[in-house]
Design a protein around this motif. Structure first.
Motif, PDB file in Angstrom:
ATOM      1  N   VAL A 133      37.555  44.715  27.527  1.00 35.04           N
ATOM      2  CA  VAL A 133      37.447  43.752  28.333  1.00 35.04           C
ATOM      3  C   VAL A 133      36.518  43.772  29.231  1.00 35.04           C
ATOM      4  O   VAL A 133      35.776  42.363  29.422  1.00 35.04           O
ATOM      5  CB  VAL A 133      38.994  43.723  29.062  1.00 35.04           C
ATOM      6  N   HIS A 134      35.819  44.714  29.774  1.00 33.58           N
ATOM      7  CA  HIS A 134      34.817  44.672  30.958  1.00 33.58           C
ATOM      8  C   HIS A 134      33.491  44.140  30.070  1.00 33.58           C
ATOM      9  O   HIS A 134      32.908  43.354  30.534  1.00 33.58           O
ATOM     10  CB  HIS A 134      34.482  46.178  31.350  1.00 33.58           C
ATOM     11  N   ARG A 135      33.284  44.420  28.589  1.00 34.13           N
ATOM     12  CA  ARG A 135      32.303  44.120  28.073  1.00 34.13           C
ATOM     13  C   ARG A 135      32.353  42.727  27.609  1.00 34.13           C
ATOM     14  O   ARG A 135      31.409  41.762  27.862  1.00 34.13           O
ATOM     15  CB  ARG A 135      31.887  44.747  26.688  1.00 34.13           C
ATOM     16  N   ALA A 136      33.708  42.175  27.525  1.00 30.84           N
ATOM     17  CA  ALA A 136      34.048  40.628  27.072  1.00 30.84           C
ATOM     18  C   ALA A 136      33.787  39.924  28.347  1.00 30.84           C
ATOM     19  O   ALA A 136      33.157  38.610  28.211  1.00 30.84           O
ATOM     20  CB  ALA A 136      35.479  40.436  26.620  1.00 30.84           C
ATOM     21  N   MET A 137      34.131  40.405  29.425  1.00 31.80           N
ATOM     22  CA  MET A 137      33.893  39.642  30.665  1.00 31.80           C
ATOM     23  C   MET A 137      32.230  39.523  30.832  1.00 31.80           C
ATOM     24  O   MET A 137      31.939  38.462  31.658  1.00 31.80           O
ATOM     25  CB  MET A 137      34.301  40.540  31.767  1.00 31.80           C
ATOM     26  N   GLU A 138      31.393  40.310  30.213  1.00 35.17           N
ATOM     27  CA  GLU A 138      29.996  40.167  30.534  1.00 35.17           C
ATOM     28  C   GLU A 138      29.289  38.644  29.714  1.00 35.17           C
ATOM     29  O   GLU A 138      28.361  38.189  30.002  1.00 35.17           O
ATOM     30  CB  GLU A 138      29.157  41.206  29.954  1.00 35.17           C
ATOM     31  N   SER A 139      30.342  38.362  28.867  1.00 35.96           N
ATOM     32  CA  SER A 139      30.138  36.846  28.191  1.00 35.96           C
ATOM     33  C   SER A 139      30.380  35.765  28.577  1.00 35.96           C
ATOM     34  O   SER A 139      29.920  34.577  28.432  1.00 35.96           O
ATOM     35  CB  SER A 139      30.920  36.946  26.519  1.00 35.96           C
ATOM     36  N   LEU A 140      30.965  35.736  29.711  1.00 34.86           N
ATOM     37  CA  LEU A 140      31.506  34.661  30.608  1.00 34.86           C
ATOM     38  C   LEU A 140      30.258  34.385  31.532  1.00 34.86           C
ATOM     39  O   LEU A 140      29.456  34.927  31.898  1.00 34.86           O
ATOM     40  CB  LEU A 140      32.569  34.996  31.464  1.00 34.86           C
ATOM     41  N   THR A 141      30.402  33.002  31.889  1.00 33.09           N
ATOM     42  CA  THR A 141      29.289  32.676  32.983  1.00 33.09           C
ATOM     43  C   THR A 141      29.726  33.171  34.209  1.00 33.09           C
ATOM     44  O   THR A 141      30.913  33.856  34.596  1.00 33.09           O
ATOM     45  CB  THR A 141      29.514  30.969  33.227  1.00 33.09           C
ATOM     46  N   GLU A 142      28.794  33.488  35.185  1.00 35.29           N
ATOM     47  CA  GLU A 142      28.816  34.033  36.394  1.00 35.29           C
ATOM     48  C   GLU A 142      30.143  33.498  37.177  1.00 35.29           C
ATOM     49  O   GLU A 142      30.984  34.324  37.729  1.00 35.29           O
ATOM     50  CB  GLU A 142      27.471  33.880  37.412  1.00 35.29           C
ATOM     51  N   VAL A 143      30.308  32.158  37.221  1.00 34.87           N
ATOM     52  CA  VAL A 143      31.350  31.679  37.865  1.00 34.87           C
ATOM     53  C   VAL A 143      32.747  31.778  37.170  1.00 34.87           C
ATOM     54  O   VAL A 143      33.513  32.330  38.082  1.00 34.87           O
ATOM     55  CB  VAL A 143      31.109  30.045  38.194  1.00 34.87           C
ATOM     56  N   GLN A 144      32.565  31.718  35.883  1.00 32.93           N
ATOM     57  CA  GLN A 144      33.984  32.434  35.295  1.00 32.93           C
ATOM     58  C   GLN A 144      34.201  33.723  35.528  1.00 32.93           C
ATOM     59  O   GLN A 144      35.343  33.775  36.011  1.00 32.93           O
ATOM     60  CB  GLN A 144      34.035  32.095  33.758  1.00 32.93           C
ATOM     61  N   ARG A 145      33.226  34.603  35.512  1.00 39.34           N
ATOM     62  CA  ARG A 145      33.576  36.016  35.713  1.00 39.34           C
ATOM     63  C   ARG A 145      33.956  36.303  37.373  1.00 39.34           C
ATOM     64  O   ARG A 145      35.102  36.844  37.511  1.00 39.34           O
ATOM     65  CB  ARG A 145      32.328  37.015  35.649  1.00 39.34           C
ATOM     66  N   GLN A 146      33.428  35.425  38.214  1.00 39.18           N
ATOM     67  CA  GLN A 146      33.844  35.639  39.439  1.00 39.18           C
ATOM     68  C   GLN A 146      35.292  35.089  39.791  1.00 39.18           C
ATOM     69  O   GLN A 146      36.001  35.560  40.476  1.00 39.18           O
ATOM     70  CB  GLN A 146      32.837  35.042  40.614  1.00 39.18           C
ATOM     71  N   ALA A 147      35.527  33.929  39.102  1.00 40.43           N
ATOM     72  CA  ALA A 147      36.626  33.329  39.393  1.00 40.43           C
ATOM     73  C   ALA A 147      37.783  34.120  38.839  1.00 40.43           C
ATOM     74  O   ALA A 147      38.932  34.410  39.269  1.00 40.43           O
ATOM     75  CB  ALA A 147      36.927  31.955  38.823  1.00 40.43           C
ATOM     76  N   ILE A 148      37.746  34.686  37.548  1.00 37.37           N
ATOM     77  CA  ILE A 148      38.713  35.558  36.980  1.00 37.37           C
ATOM     78  C   ILE A 148      38.981  36.692  37.693  1.00 37.37           C
ATOM     79  O   ILE A 148      40.184  37.267  37.852  1.00 37.37           O
ATOM     80  CB  ILE A 148      38.406  35.554  35.503  1.00 37.37           C
ATOM     81  N   LYS A 149      37.813  37.460  38.042  1.00 35.86           N
ATOM     82  CA  LYS A 149      38.001  38.822  38.910  1.00 35.86           C
ATOM     83  C   LYS A 149      38.886  38.418  39.980  1.00 35.86           C
ATOM     84  O   LYS A 149      39.753  39.545  40.707  1.00 35.86           O
ATOM     85  CB  LYS A 149      36.747  39.297  39.117  1.00 35.86           C
ATOM     86  N   LEU A 150      38.709  37.400  40.987  1.00 36.25           N
ATOM     87  CA  LEU A 150      39.099  37.160  42.015  1.00 36.25           C
ATOM     88  C   LEU A 150      40.741  36.695  41.940  1.00 36.25           C
ATOM     89  O   LEU A 150      41.614  37.365  42.529  1.00 36.25           O
ATOM     90  CB  LEU A 150      38.683  36.012  42.989  1.00 36.25           C
ATOM     91  N   ALA A 151      40.882  36.024  40.826  1.00 41.66           N
ATOM     92  CA  ALA A 151      42.202  35.690  40.457  1.00 41.66           C
ATOM     93  C   ALA A 151      43.155  36.899  40.033  1.00 41.66           C
ATOM     94  O   ALA A 151      44.175  37.137  40.313  1.00 41.66           O
ATOM     95  CB  ALA A 151      42.255  34.472  39.483  1.00 41.66           C
ATOM     96  N   TYR A 152      42.577  37.611  38.761  1.00 39.83           N
ATOM     97  CA  TYR A 152      43.383  38.771  38.057  1.00 39.83           C
ATOM     98  C   TYR A 152      43.144  40.002  38.759  1.00 39.83           C
ATOM     99  O   TYR A 152      44.107  40.672  38.855  1.00 39.83           O
ATOM    100  CB  TYR A 152      43.065  38.514  36.601  1.00 39.83           C
ATOM    101  N   TYR A 153      42.029  40.342  39.352  1.00 40.94           N
ATOM    102  CA  TYR A 153      41.889  41.623  39.909  1.00 40.94           C
ATOM    103  C   TYR A 153      42.259  41.663  41.163  1.00 40.94           C
ATOM    104  O   TYR A 153      42.931  42.451  42.013  1.00 40.94           O
ATOM    105  CB  TYR A 153      40.535  42.387  39.577  1.00 40.94           C
ATOM    106  N   GLY A 154      41.636  40.418  42.172  1.00 37.60           N
ATOM    107  CA  GLY A 154      42.115  40.529  43.323  1.00 37.60           C
ATOM    108  C   GLY A 154      43.380  39.808  43.903  1.00 37.60           C
ATOM    109  O   GLY A 154      43.738  39.855  44.939  1.00 37.60           O
ATOM    110  N   GLY A 155      44.178  39.235  42.978  1.00 38.37           N
ATOM    111  CA  GLY A 155      45.459  38.531  43.320  1.00 38.37           C
ATOM    112  C   GLY A 155      45.123  37.339  44.019  1.00 38.37           C
ATOM    113  O   GLY A 155      46.210  36.721  44.659  1.00 38.37           O
ATOM    114  N   PHE A 156      43.902  36.627  44.011  1.00 32.04           N
ATOM    115  CA  PHE A 156      43.832  35.491  44.866  1.00 32.04           C
ATOM    116  C   PHE A 156      44.529  34.314  44.042  1.00 32.04           C
ATOM    117  O   PHE A 156      44.713  34.151  42.706  1.00 32.04           O
ATOM    118  CB  PHE A 156      42.250  35.099  44.852  1.00 32.04           C
ATOM    119  N   SER A 157      44.996  33.086  44.956  1.00 31.96           N
ATOM    120  CA  SER A 157      45.715  31.974  44.295  1.00 31.96           C
ATOM    121  C   SER A 157      44.374  31.240  43.851  1.00 31.96           C
ATOM    122  O   SER A 157      43.317  31.555  44.392  1.00 31.96           O
ATOM    123  CB  SER A 157      46.479  31.393  45.462  1.00 31.96           C
TER     124      SER A 157
END
Length: 192
Positions: A133-157
């Motif tokens: 998954v970490h490798r797959a995350m690298e295929s995302l745009t920077e904004v997609q990666r940041q948003a998903i990390k905040l939402a799913y890793y960080g628990g942000f709404s």
């Protein structure tokens, strides 16, 4: 609202102005507005942290002051305190309303996501722990990666992600959805 020449004068007493406003004195309302609007707006802005919404709530507060002026009881307190309590209550109500809306949107988004992609959520949660998954995350745009990390890793709404990234809520929702689709495709999950 205030008009030319209605500015507050140093001798204006807020309680006295409030009494005049209660009797329908528009000029007194203009002076009251001029005297208290900066303080009310500052208080609302500290609660909401959004200049546009703060201006809107400030206007709502003064509309309520005009409409409810007859209910003000000088024996129970000062006009300034009455108005600032009203402003704080409205600002907190706006925050609660926004939070309820975001929570509702998140619930709807999760429901749509589950309905649309069946078991992808479970598979992605399991896969998030792996290097794949970490490798797959690298295929995302920077904004997609940041948003998903905040939402799913960080628990942000979604709203918190939007605020953190300085982007509109709709843009964040789109980036997360597109990123999740891309992750699904990259990871080969959810294909029936």
């Amino acid at each position: 609202m205030p008009h030319a020449g209605s500015g507050a004068t140093p001798g204006d007493d807020v309680d006295e102005l409030m009494g005049k406003v209660a009797r329908g004195d528009q000029a007194a309302f203009g002076r009251l507005y001029d005297a208290l609007a900066p303080q009310v707006h500052g208080l609302v802005l500290r609660v909401l942290r959004d200049p546009a919404q703060s201006e809107e709530v400030t206007q709502e507060v003064f509309l309520e002051v005009w409409q409810q002026a007859k209910r003000f009881d000088a024996d129970r307190g000062r006009a300034r305190a009455w108005i600032t309590v009203m402003a704080h209550r409205r600002a907190v109500d706006r925050v609660r309303s926004a939070q309820a809306t975001l929570e509702r949107e998140l619930r709807e988004g999760i429901k749509e996501f589950r309905e649309s992609y069946d078991d992808v959520e479970h598979q992605v949660q399991v896969a998030l722990e792996s290097e794949r998954v970490h490798r797959a995350m690298e295929s995302l745009t920077e904004v997609q990666r940041q948003a998903i990390k905040l939402a799913y890793y960080g628990g942000f709404s979604y709203g918190e992600v939007a605020q953190e990234l300085g982007l509109p809520l709709g843009t964040v929702k789109t980036r997360i959805r597109d990123g999740m689709i891309r992750l699904r495709d990259t990871l080969g999950v959810g294909h029936g």
